[in-house]
Enzyme design. Structure first.
Site, short mmCIF file in Angstrom:
data_model
loop_
_atom_site.label_atom_id
_atom_site.label_comp_id
_atom_site.label_asym_id
_atom_site.label_seq_id
_atom_site.Cartn_x
_atom_site.Cartn_y
_atom_site.Cartn_z
N ASP A 52 65.40 27.08 -23.87
CA ASP A 52 65.05 25.68 -24.08
C ASP A 52 66.30 24.83 -23.80
O ASP A 52 67.30 24.94 -24.51
CB ASP A 52 64.58 25.48 -25.53
CG ASP A 52 64.06 24.07 -25.79
OD1 ASP A 52 64.12 23.22 -24.88
OD2 ASP A 52 63.61 23.81 -26.92
N ASP A 147 61.95 21.97 -18.79
CA ASP A 147 63.13 22.39 -19.55
C ASP A 147 62.89 23.60 -20.45
O ASP A 147 63.68 23.87 -21.35
CB ASP A 147 63.67 21.22 -20.38
CG ASP A 147 62.66 20.71 -21.40
OD1 ASP A 147 61.49 21.16 -21.37
OD2 ASP A 147 63.02 19.85 -22.22
N GLU A 148 61.84 24.37 -20.20
CA GLU A 148 61.56 25.55 -21.01
C GLU A 148 60.99 26.66 -20.14
O GLU A 148 60.19 26.41 -19.24
CB GLU A 148 60.53 25.25 -22.11
CG GLU A 148 61.06 24.52 -23.32
CD GLU A 148 59.98 24.43 -24.38
OE1 GLU A 148 60.13 25.07 -25.44
OE2 GLU A 148 58.97 23.74 -24.16
#
Length: 459
Positions: A52, A147-148
């Site tokens: 993350d 973003d993950e």
């Protein structure tokens, strides 16, 4: 700082931000702060991590603007135009600023913050670089947002490296780019996701095999995905406050609250989620929505906004090589109430010039001129039964809105297809704003300036 759950005889040394030594003394050793190698307890079975990226948009802005480092940075829409916060740097968060907060509220809480609407092309570029790092470590990757991403790094006879060392190496390589990430490592995706949120920024939280229940049991029920506010209220009303309580809950109650998802929720609460890391999950919806700085209330304004959203969705469909059988329209009004409508098409399509008139007609089913509109969203779904040939687009039979036949904006199929192909080529070469229709230009200065991590595709 590393956090480790599940050690009784050997503890993984806590290291600031988790960089591991990369010498060749042992494939499963880690250096202590005194630089003495320590053996890691063995890892048996699956090893899943979630990477993350910390305050990603704001972190990239601080990377690209050195003068912003160490200062509160907010990426989001205009405070004076009903914008919302997309991402806030960690320097802004002590003031109470958080994602999805109205920009006007964030501006009051943190009046000295540096604001930017964001540079989403730059974020996508950085995201791809980081995803390439993950691919270096394992081909079993599932990116869930910009973003993950999940990564399966389970040890095998051919790849025996300890998962903790891989996780620490990923953190170091990401940090070398100028941004940071927090990682959760466990035996399931559920464990990895929850663990990744435990220690931010740049934390590494490790849940060893066999310790899943110990880790989950004391956590609040809302910690786990799939439990929303309504379910939380009902569970608490029955005395279920933690995931440990949830793991022991009565099955009949769970079925009443969660329906067909009850068994999945119970399995997750007991640490038994077996959902694999998969990079081929089908996209369920391609969509886009727009909030407006000032309410729309006329036919011209609403029709222009619908056409603008439809153009974005059509463009994304064509880029992905996808066509859907169902079009949907969502409207949020000035009183924050929401209404939506969808229509199923006889033939799958990616042609926004064809389905835009249908969307405009659908709008009249849930809206009348004069009613203030705050947000409009357009979606295309129904990809699972896509057909290779696209013929008559709007053979929608009894599901079509009543009234005269809905006709495409350009009647000739060949001309319409040629125009879309030409505009797509120009945008591919010169950018999305290189060519725009009149309705898109009319909406250009009417938005709040807010951005989203996942503006178009939902799984």
């Amino acid at each position: 700082m590393d956090r480790t759950y599940g050690h009784t005889e050997h503890d993984v040394p806590a290291q600031q931000h988790g960089p591991a030594s990369q010498d060749a003394r042992s494939e499963n050793t880690i250096d202590t702060p005194e630089d003495e190698p320590t053996a890691l307890p063995p890892w048996t079975g699956p090893a899943i991590l979630l990477v993350d990226l910390d305050a990603f948009f704001a972190s990239v802005e601080q990377l690209d603007h050195p003068g912003w480092r160490g200062k509160p940075v907010i990426v989001g829409g205009d405070p004076a135009k009903r914008g919302v916060v997309s991402t806030a740097s960690y320097e802004a968060r002590p003031y109470g600023v958080r994602s999805a907060m109205p920009s006007s509220q964030a501006a009051r809480l943190c009046p000295d913050a540096i604001w930017t609407h964001g540079h989403y092309g730059r974020y996508r570029e950085m995201s791809k670089t980081i995803m390439d790092i993950l691919l270096d470590e394992s081909p079993r990757i599932q990116q869930v947002s910009i973003d993950e991403a999940f990564l399966d790094i389970s040890p095998t006879p051919h790849a025996p490296e300890h998962p903790i060392l891989i996780a620490q190496r990923i953190q170091r390589r990401v940090a070398e780019l100028g941004v940071t990430c927090s990682i959760g490592l466990g035996t399931t995706k559920t464990i990895a996701k929850i663990a990744s949120d435990m220690d931010k920024p740049q934390g590494l939280t490790i849940v060893y095999p066999g310790r899943e229940k110990d880790f989950l049991s004391p956590l609040p029920i809302r910690t786990m995905s799939g439990i929303g506010p309504a379910a939380e209220r009902e569970l608490i009303a029955h005395g279920i406050h933690t995931l440990g309580d949830l793991a022991k809950a009565d099955e009949s109650l769970m079925h009443r609250i969660f329906g067909k998802n009850a068994e999945m929720i119970l399995a997750r609460a007991n640490g038994g989620d077996t959902t694999p890391v998969s990079d081929d999950d089908p996209v369920k919806s391609v969509s886009n929505e727009m909030s407006f700085a000032e309410d729309l209330s006329t036919d011209t304004e609403v029709d222009g906004a619908i056409a603008t959203m439809a153009a974005k969705v059509g463009r994304r469909l064509r880029k992905k090589g996808m066509r859907g059988h169902t079009v949907g329209l969502k409207m949020r009004f000035s009183d924050r109430s929401i209404r939506s409508v969808q229509k199923r098409l006889e033939r799958a399509t990616d042609d926004d010039l064809a389905f835009t008139p249908l969307l405009r007609r659908m709008a009249r089913e849930i809206w009348e001129p004069g009613i203030p509109v705050r947000l409009i969203g357009v979606a295309v779904t129904g990809f699972e039964d896509d057909e290779p040939e696209q013929k008559t687009l709007f053979d929608v039979a009894e599901e079509a809105p009543s009234g005269e036949d809905v006709k495409p904006l350009i009647a000739d199929d060949a001309k319409r297809g040629g125009l879309l192909e030409a505009t797509d080529r120009v945008k591919d070469r010169f950018g999305e704003s290189a060519v725009q229709f009149g309705h898109e230009l009319s909406m250009k200065n009417r938005t709040t300036g807010s951005g989203s991590k996942n503006a178009s595709d939902y799984k």
